[in-house]
Design an enzyme around this catalytic site. Sequence first.
Site, short mmCIF file in Angstrom:
data_model
loop_
_atom_site.label_atom_id
_atom_site.label_comp_id
_atom_site.label_asym_id
_atom_site.label_seq_id
_atom_site.Cartn_x
_atom_site.Cartn_y
_atom_site.Cartn_z
N ASP A 111 0.94 -1.21 -0.16
CA ASP A 111 0.08 -0.10 0.12
C ASP A 111 0.83 1.32 -0.06
O ASP A 111 2.13 1.16 0.38
CB ASP A 111 -0.86 -0.11 1.25
CG ASP A 111 -1.80 1.18 1.23
OD1 ASP A 111 -2.21 1.53 0.67
OD2 ASP A 111 -1.81 1.92 2.59
N ASP A 138 -0.21 5.15 1.08
CA ASP A 138 -0.58 6.29 2.07
C ASP A 138 -0.66 5.48 3.55
O ASP A 138 -1.65 4.59 3.58
CB ASP A 138 -1.77 6.93 1.67
CG ASP A 138 -1.71 7.92 0.45
OD1 ASP A 138 -1.15 8.80 0.53
OD2 ASP A 138 -2.38 7.53 -0.48
N ASP A 198 -1.50 -0.90 6.14
CA ASP A 198 -1.54 -0.26 7.34
C ASP A 198 -3.16 -0.04 8.05
O ASP A 198 -3.34 0.39 9.05
CB ASP A 198 -0.71 1.20 7.42
CG ASP A 198 -1.79 2.25 6.36
OD1 ASP A 198 -2.07 3.16 6.85
OD2 ASP A 198 -1.84 1.82 5.31
#
Length: 225
Positions: free
Chosen positions: A7, A9, A166
Amino acid sequence: MKGIIFDFDGLIFDTETPLYEAYQQLFKEYNAELPLEKFAQIVGTGLDEFHPYRYLEELIGQPVLDEDLDLKIEEYRMEVLGDADLRKGVRDYLDQAKQLELKIALASSSERSWIDRWLAHHKIDHYFSIIRTKDDVHKIKPDPELYEQAVKGLGLKKEDVLVFEDSLNGLTAARRAGLSCVIVPNPITSQLPFEDYQYRLTSMEDIGLVELIRNLNDNQHIQAQ
């Protein structure tokens, strides 16, 4: 393990903490507050389920102009991001992945222009052979389409690919795509109710990529302290 998908961001580059802080500053101007549990709904995805401006309107009982607020949010956030570095351990993981000759992809719910901007800024764009963003799919995370497309682009079987995420929306997308997932929460996402992951890290400095893969191959479900 033949490939990994990151991922962006909040995982590679923590854009989410400054964004939440920006919203908090904005809400304070209206004597209001945006709870973290509200903001967490948009982490790793879009504004379809929850829009901070609409929530602000409910709190203050009057409409707001999205364009004006967008300018303030961007100004707040860019003050922080311009001098910020990647999250700890990210560069080492990218280097180790290259040394292991793993194929590396990126799958993000953000726009491609945003991703390209920061990959170039941090000089890490060359690591990724495949990049898939919201521009490439009909639905973003928690829908699995981004990860399904990334795996297809890598030309690998899903059982040979490991995802790093995250956010809860990101983890959900990865698992719906049938992929193993390591979660590395940031300060904004660390309190989310993560389940069904293969490994949890506080940062990529916790353990080297080689050792992590070895532990996963041994079918260990461990939370690094």
